[in-house]
Design an enzyme around this catalytic site. Structure first.
Site, mmCIF file in Angstrom:
data_model
loop_
_atom_site.group_PDB
_atom_site.id
_atom_site.type_symbol
_atom_site.label_atom_id
_atom_site.label_comp_id
_atom_site.label_asym_id
_atom_site.label_seq_id
_atom_site.Cartn_x
_atom_site.Cartn_y
_atom_site.Cartn_z
ATOM 1 N N CYS A 2 0.778 -1.171 -0.041
ATOM 2 C CA CYS A 2 0.063 0.099 -0.004
ATOM 3 C C CYS A 2 0.899 1.081 0.035
ATOM 4 O O CYS A 2 0.481 2.397 -0.367
ATOM 5 C CB CYS A 2 -1.074 -0.154 1.284
ATOM 6 S SG CYS A 2 -2.166 -1.168 1.083
ATOM 7 N N ASN A 8 -0.050 -1.753 -7.199
ATOM 8 C CA ASN A 8 -0.092 -3.046 -6.064
ATOM 9 C C ASN A 8 -1.591 -3.252 -5.907
ATOM 10 O O ASN A 8 -2.594 -2.352 -5.409
ATOM 11 C CB ASN A 8 0.206 -2.256 -4.880
ATOM 12 C CG ASN A 8 0.118 -3.034 -3.602
ATOM 13 O OD1 ASN A 8 0.622 -4.148 -3.323
ATOM 14 N ND2 ASN A 8 -0.764 -2.626 -2.562
ATOM 15 N N GLU A 9 -2.106 -4.503 -5.528
ATOM 16 C CA GLU A 9 -3.523 -4.933 -5.396
ATOM 17 C C GLU A 9 -4.571 -4.043 -5.818
ATOM 18 O O GLU A 9 -5.407 -3.683 -5.076
ATOM 19 C CB GLU A 9 -3.372 -5.431 -3.851
ATOM 20 C CG GLU A 9 -3.535 -4.596 -2.822
ATOM 21 C CD GLU A 9 -3.540 -5.052 -1.591
ATOM 22 O OE1 GLU A 9 -2.927 -6.223 -1.128
ATOM 23 O OE2 GLU A 9 -4.156 -4.260 -0.597
HETATM 24 O O1 AHR Z 1 1.816 -6.670 3.469
HETATM 25 C C1 AHR Z 1 0.535 -5.697 4.195
HETATM 26 C C2 AHR Z 1 -0.414 -4.951 3.371
HETATM 27 O O2 AHR Z 1 -1.097 -5.930 2.855
HETATM 28 C C3 AHR Z 1 0.342 -4.332 1.940
HETATM 29 O O3 AHR Z 1 0.693 -3.012 1.999
HETATM 30 C C4 AHR Z 1 -0.706 -4.489 0.914
HETATM 31 O O4 AHR Z 1 -0.440 -4.540 -0.213
HETATM 32 C C5 AHR Z 1 -1.736 -5.499 1.638
HETATM 33 O O5 AHR Z 1 -3.095 -4.979 1.726
#
Ligand code: AHR
Length: 791
Positions: free
Chosen positions: A231, A355-356
């Site tokens: 994140c 990222n995700e």
């Molecule tokens: O790994 C912790 C968090 O989990 C990361 O920042 C994020 O990508 C996911 O939600």
């Protein structure tokens, strides 16, 4: 023991290459960088802490005034005559009365500045003075109560900023020390970038990494390192100049005094002292391929979106990064890397965009990145994203985008219960070799107990067996400072002077160190049948509704039996948790039906960002299923399964609840299948699988350099399992020699700790057997890696 089955390994038939399968993921959360891997001992070295980073922070956080004897001074932070335009704040010591000395002390991270007797520490500072100040400044590492462990003196010579250095050698070991800067005289002294590094950093690099933590990472022998988040990458504003911007790599290279302060989205300050150059260098040092993840101009948390016509800048960031990593000295960014001390390429092969991510704006933007990168660097492997959950609408959208764009890999993330991992060992069995490959960029079962590690080990045999579909996989998060916890569990825990790997770490280590280069065929015969981990029943039990820091009205509540047609009605429920910041659960009833629908109307009448919650299959708080609608930032519909207090997201899709609008919710449960609809439209279809535990989980690979056949076997069951192992193709007439690394003999709740850092760690034994087939007992609850020497 008579073998209960046979595993036959064909040691000569090379299968799918394993490539860079097992690696690590570094994100600066839990103070993983500042106060962690980054070896800087001074907290808030440049007086840039700010409430934007954390509401409790201010420019003098981490610092204390020193006034000795009759000494009197004021300490302020100013920005009128800054060190440079990116490092604007500095401390001003205004000496009112010299007394026995006045100055400033840094309190470090955790319990303080840690030093060890006989070891040296590099101090540096930028300083200037006003005309009336001429006294020397005494730099010391002291104990909490003022015992001096090391000292040096600097003479500040100029009214302009100059850098001063000293080496301090500690006479005692103290993990609660202070760095003090004390002077006498009159006038004003100005300080910035006050820094103290152990001389012994990993590979003795300047601006380097904490040797013990870095070594633990190196000991894993990861094939790759994903960085810098998480994140951390996409949570931020759109301007690279903003303190709370998304993670922009160009801000993180070059002179550390010129790197801007950054709000870390995990609610602390990030110096960026550990930046892209250091990440690349570390990857090279530990033999891991670098996998940088870049923001795509879209922040799904705050819905900040770069207009398409401005995306060029962001795409240039990606192209420039590739040039920075790989370009030769004739290129703009390659020459910058060379000037920083690394003329050779960093051999970047992979790049991740986003990222995700969830939401259409990301996928629209991804296509532009993809095309621009492939046009210029056709060999670069590009990673797309499939959101933070293992299944559902956004996950499918990510995969659709990956197929449409021909992404090389798709980043999957999930944090689930150990039972989910056991139920999903075969998750990738159905994935195809000609699809984009899976990059399992974040996964963990909820906990650092041996049971978690065991479940993850079983799951990892599934990742390895399916290397045709899974290209890369890394556990997350990697590091956690015990005094600054944002997220649990984590693979490695540390304070300011100790570090230990969890049980999960040692499982990862076994799989990384003994990955091998390609799969070998393995066939099972006569093995025991799989057994369910608990009684297999339809989803039955209590059902109810909830509110979470909000107010909700539930009405027209009915339960319909599809086998008999019977319908039961329940009274309306109004729940109000507005402003309470917690949840309320109202159980409505219980059912032992096998095929039923719970239907109800729901209206949010006020309160925070959450929508509705429907509970079913309820045994208790630790054992139930839950349908959240408008959960976390009011953006999802999620079906959770909670087992032993640990939740797993079975499926997710985007859904936003509007205040004052009445929704028709229906939840059909058939056996263990779940179909959830809102206003007649299906939003979730899933199944809550009870794991069927195999007698053994296994995979086998070949390591080309040694010729070793590497067999990994995980026994999750409560009894030992003896099987015959046959290594076909190893007939040499000589005894077979094997090296066996084993985790076994632990309680399922056992954990490593500072007190017992290697309570759970592999033990190694050697094995010599006549012939190529022999019976072997895999202990209960064990992970075994057997390296059978090549002939
Ligand atoms: O790994 C912790 C968090 O989990 C990361 O920042 C994020 O990508 C996911 O939600």
């Amino acid at each position: 023991m008579t073998p209960s089955g046979k595993l036959t390994i064909n040691t000569q038939q090379r299968g799918t290459p394993l490539g860079d399968l097992f690696g690590i993921f570094f994100e600066d959360l839990n103070h993983a960088a500042d106060g962690g891997l980054y070896a800087e001992l001074v907290r808030n070295r440049s007086f840039e802490f700010d409430p934007i980073d954390h509401p409790d922070y201010h420019a003098l956080s981490g610092w204390a005034k020193i006034e000795r004897g009759a000494g009197k001074a004021t300490i302020a932070v100013d920005h009128a005559h800054p060190l440079n335009e990116r490092n604007t704040h500095y401390a001003v010591i205004d000496i009112i009365e010299a007394g026995d000395g006045v100055g400033i002390a840094n309190l470090g991270f955790n319990t303080g500045i840690p030093v060890r007797a006989g070891e040296s520490y590099r101090f540096s500072v930028y300083a200037r003075r006003d005309a009336s100040f001429a006294e020397p400044v005494r730099i010391a590492i002291e104990s909490e109560d003022g015992v001096v462990h090391a000292e040096a003196v600097i003479q500040v010579e100029s009214a302009e900023w100059m850098r001063y250095e000293a080496v301090l050698t500690a006479s005692a070991t103290d993990f609660s020390g202070r760095l003090t800067l004390v002077t006498r005289g009159t006038g004003k002294l100005y300080l910035d970038m006050v820094s103290l590094f152990p001389e012994k950093t990993f590979r003795d690099r300047p601006n380097g990494l904490r040797a013990d933590i870095a070594q633990l990472l190196a000991d894993l022998k990861p094939k790759f390192m994903r960085f810098p988040g998480g994140c951390l990458v996409h949570d931020g504003s759109l301007s690279a100049e903003d303190r709370d911007s998304m993670y922009r790599w160009k801000n993180t290279i070059g002179d550390i005094a010129q790197r801007p302060p950054r709000r870390n989205n995990w609610r602390y300050h990030q110096t960026l002292g550990l930046g892209y150059y250091e990440y690349f260098q570390f990857c090279e040092d530990i033999g891991a391929r670098p996998i940088p993840i870049l923001p795509a101009g879209y922040d799904p948390h705050h819905k900040r979106i770069v207009p398409i016509e401005e995306l060029g800048l962001w795409i240039d960031d990606a192209l420039d990064l590739i040039e920075f990593a790989n370009g030769d000295e004739s290129t703009e960014w390659g020459s910058i890397r060379a000037k920083l001390g690394h003329p050779e390429s960093f051999n970047l092969e992979y790049i991740g965009i986003g990222n995700e991510e969830v939401g259409a704006p990301f996928f629209e933007r991804y296509a532009y990145f993809h095309r621009a990168i492939k046009d210029k660097y056709p060999e670069m492997k590009i990673i797309n994203s499939s959101g933070p959950f293992a299944a559902g609408g956004e996950y499918e959208r990510g995969w659709r985008s990956a197929r449409e764009n021909e992404s090389d890999l798709v980043d999957e993330h999930y944090y689930q219960s150990p039972e989910w991992f056991l139920a999903n060992v075969g998750r990738y069995d159905r994935f195809k070799a000609d699809d984009p490959k899976v990059f399992l960029g974040e996964y963990a079962s909820w906990g650092n107990a041996y049971y978690n590690a065991l479940a993850e080990a079983a799951f990892m045999t599934g990742l390895e067996r399916n290397a045709h579909a899974v290209g890369l996989a890394c556990y997350a998060p990697l590091l956690c400072n015990v005094d600054y916890v944002n997220w649990k569990p984590d693979m490695i825990w540390f304070n300011n002077h100790e570090v230990f790997g969890t049980a999960n770490y040692y499982v990862q280590q076994l799989f990384m160190r003994h990955q091998g280069d390609c799969l070998l065929p393995i066939e099972a015969a006569g093995m025991k049948a799989s057994e369910p981990s608990r009684e297999v029943t339809p989803i039955r039990g209590g059902f109810g509704v909830g509110a979470n820091a909000n107010a909700v009205e539930y009405s027209s509540i009915r339960l319909i039996n599809h086998a008999t047609g019977e319908t039961l009605s329940y009274p309306d429920r109004a729940l109000d948790r507005t402003g309470a910041g917690d949840k309320d659960i109202a159980m409505l009833g219980a059912t032992d039906w096998d095929d039923y629908t719970l239907s109800l109307k729901a209206k949010k009448t006020g309160g925070g960002q959450w929508g509705f919650a429907v509970y079913f299959g309820w045994t208790d708080e630790r054992q139930h299923l839950q349908w959240d609608i408008g959960s976390w930032q009011n953006q999802d519909s999620i079906i959770h399964s909670v087992v032993g207090g640990k939740g797993s997201v079975l499926t997710q899709s985007l859904f936003e609840v509007q205040n004052g609008v009445e929704y028709d919710l229906t939840l059909r449960v058939t056996g263990r299948k779940i179909l959830a609809s809102i206003d007649g439209a299906a939003v979730a279809e899933t199944e809550d699988h009870i794991p069927y535990i195999e007698p053994l989980y296994y995979s086998v690979s070949l390591e080309e350099a040694t010729g070793d056949t590497i067999l990994k076997v995980v026994n999750v069951r409560c009894e030992a399992e003896t099987v015959e192992l046959a290594f076909e193709g190893m007939e040499s007439g000589r005894p077979l020699v094997a090296e066996v690394h084993e985790l076994s003999g632990y309680g399922l709740a056992d954990e490593n700790s500072f007190e017992e850092p290697i309570k759970i760690a592999p033990r190694t034994k050697n094995l010599t057997v006549e012939g190529t087939a022999f019976a072997y007992e895999f202990p209960k609850h064990s992970v075994t890696v057997m390296r059978v020497r090549g002939v």
